[in-house]
Write a protein that holds these residues in place. Structure first.
Motif, PDB file in Angstrom:
ATOM      1  N   ASP A   1      -5.490   7.496  -5.870  1.00 50.08           N
ATOM      2  CA  ASP A   1      -5.844   6.685  -7.016  1.00 50.08           C
ATOM      3  C   ASP A   1      -6.765   5.745  -6.480  1.00 50.08           C
TER       4      ASP A   1
ATOM      5  N   SER B   1      -7.599  -2.998  -0.694  1.00 46.26           N
ATOM      6  CA  SER B   1      -7.466  -1.937   0.335  1.00 46.26           C
ATOM      7  C   SER B   1      -7.594  -2.481   1.843  1.00 46.26           C
TER       8      SER B   1
ATOM      9  N   ASP C   1      -8.615   3.649  -7.989  1.00 53.52           N
ATOM     10  CA  ASP C   1      -8.710   2.308  -8.441  1.00 53.52           C
ATOM     11  C   ASP C   1      -7.324   1.321  -8.014  1.00 53.52           C
ATOM     12  N   GLN C   2      -6.679   1.988  -7.017  1.00 50.66           N
ATOM     13  CA  GLN C   2      -5.422   1.265  -6.490  1.00 50.66           C
ATOM     14  C   GLN C   2      -5.894   1.013  -4.879  1.00 50.66           C
ATOM     15  N   PRO C   3      -5.221  -0.095  -4.331  1.00 47.66           N
ATOM     16  CA  PRO C   3      -5.469  -0.179  -2.964  1.00 47.66           C
ATOM     17  C   PRO C   3      -5.263   1.146  -2.197  1.00 47.66           C
TER      18      PRO C   3
ATOM     19  N   VAL D   1       0.833  -1.231  -0.246  1.00 54.80           N
ATOM     20  CA  VAL D   1      -0.198  -0.163   0.042  1.00 54.80           C
ATOM     21  C   VAL D   1       0.740   1.172  -0.005  1.00 54.80           C
ATOM     22  N   ARG D   2       0.475   2.276  -1.046  1.00 57.22           N
ATOM     23  CA  ARG D   2       1.336   3.395  -0.968  1.00 57.22           C
ATOM     24  C   ARG D   2       0.647   4.656  -0.833  1.00 57.22           C
ATOM     25  N   GLN D   3      -0.768   4.506  -0.534  1.00 53.36           N
ATOM     26  CA  GLN D   3      -1.670   5.715  -0.283  1.00 53.36           C
ATOM     27  C   GLN D   3      -2.556   5.374   0.818  1.00 53.36           C
TER      28      GLN D   3
END
Length: 274
Positions: free
Chosen positions: A151, A188, A153-155, A75-77
């Motif tokens: 984003d 997520s 659409d990303q985890p 995870v980066r967000q």
């Protein structure tokens, strides 16, 4: 009646004669952005439940472990809802310490928390803050900082630490969490901590009543393990599940309160959307 003084850093819209739980928590963590009314309510709660400050520290340590756990899994967000007044080891500091490319959006409705977050994040292009009530799910997820940094659409790693017990039953907390869950892709995570009356029932209920009588707009909903577990519906809890905050993957003695009861004052867990 407390003397009313207004430091330069306090927004004019803030009534410094009314206690704030966010500022009381700042005091318990050793912060300096609180007033006499906030310290008074924090100390009164601490008298009811000695060691409460240790519980606040244990929760903060859980934040660091949960964020590192999520970054280790790609995870980066991150979206930190009910982030409070910045102290030490904030989400962006932990995440960007692992990978400087991590992006973080903080959300809080407290104007002082937001003002200090803006000051702290000045110059950090990968972190921002949104002033909003967590019930405004669509407004938060379509806000300019979220659109710029996250984003969907990303985890995403969502954090609701010491937040959901300020959501009364009439606000339907499980449905509220589900709205965030449904807006996020598989992979997520949700990290949450929540006070419980399972081990200190009468004292916890008296603390909730005292907060209500203090004039604070915050109301504490005390829930059982089963009720808190239901808030993770749709997420697969990672090991060791929903446990005492100090017992969630401790990395050393500093993660655990000296008083065993304080480790069970809060339940904590991390779940993954599959």
């Amino acid at each position: 009646m407390f003397p009313v003084t207004r430091p330069d850093w306090v927004p004019q819209s803030v009534d410094v004669s009314v206690p704030s739980i966010a500022r009381a928590y700042d005091f318990m963590l050793g912060g300096g952005h609180n007033f006499a009314v906030d310290r008074e309510i924090a100390l009164r709660i601490d008298l009811m439940m000695p060691g409460l400050r240790a519980g606040a520290r244990v929760n903060r340590a859980f934040l660091g472990r949960a964020v590192r756990f999520m970054t280790e899994r790609g995870v980066r967000q991150f979206l930190d809802i009910g982030s409070g007044i910045p102290t030490v080891s904030n989400v962006h500091e932990v995440a960007q310490g692992v990978d400087p490319s991590c992006r973080v959006v903080y959300v809080d409705r407290d104007p002082i928390a937001v003002a200090h977050s803006e000051l702290m994040l000045a110059g950090n292009d990968l972190a921002a803050v949104v002033r909003a009530d967590m019930r405004d799910v669509e407004g938060i997820l379509t806000s300019a900082p979220v659109r710029r940094l996250l984003d969907l659409d990303q985890p995403v790693g969502v954090l609701m630490l010491l937040m959901l017990h300020w959501v009364p039953d009439e606000w339907e907390p499980a449905r509220l969490v589900a709205r965030y869950r449904d807006a996020l892709p598989a992979g997520s995570y949700l990290a949450a901590s929540h006070v419980s009356a399972d081990h200190v029932g009468s004292r916890m209920h008296r603390a909730a009543e005292m907060i209500e009588r203090s004039g604070s707009p915050d109301r504490m909903a005390v829930r059982t393990h089963a009720e808190i577990l239901a808030l993770f519906d749709g997420f697969d809890l990672v090991e060791p599940g929903l446990v005492g905050c100090g017992e969630w993957r401790p990395s050393g003695p500093a993660d655990i309160a000296d008083e065993p009861m304080m480790n069970m004052l809060l339940y904590a867990g991390v779940g993954r959307k599959t």
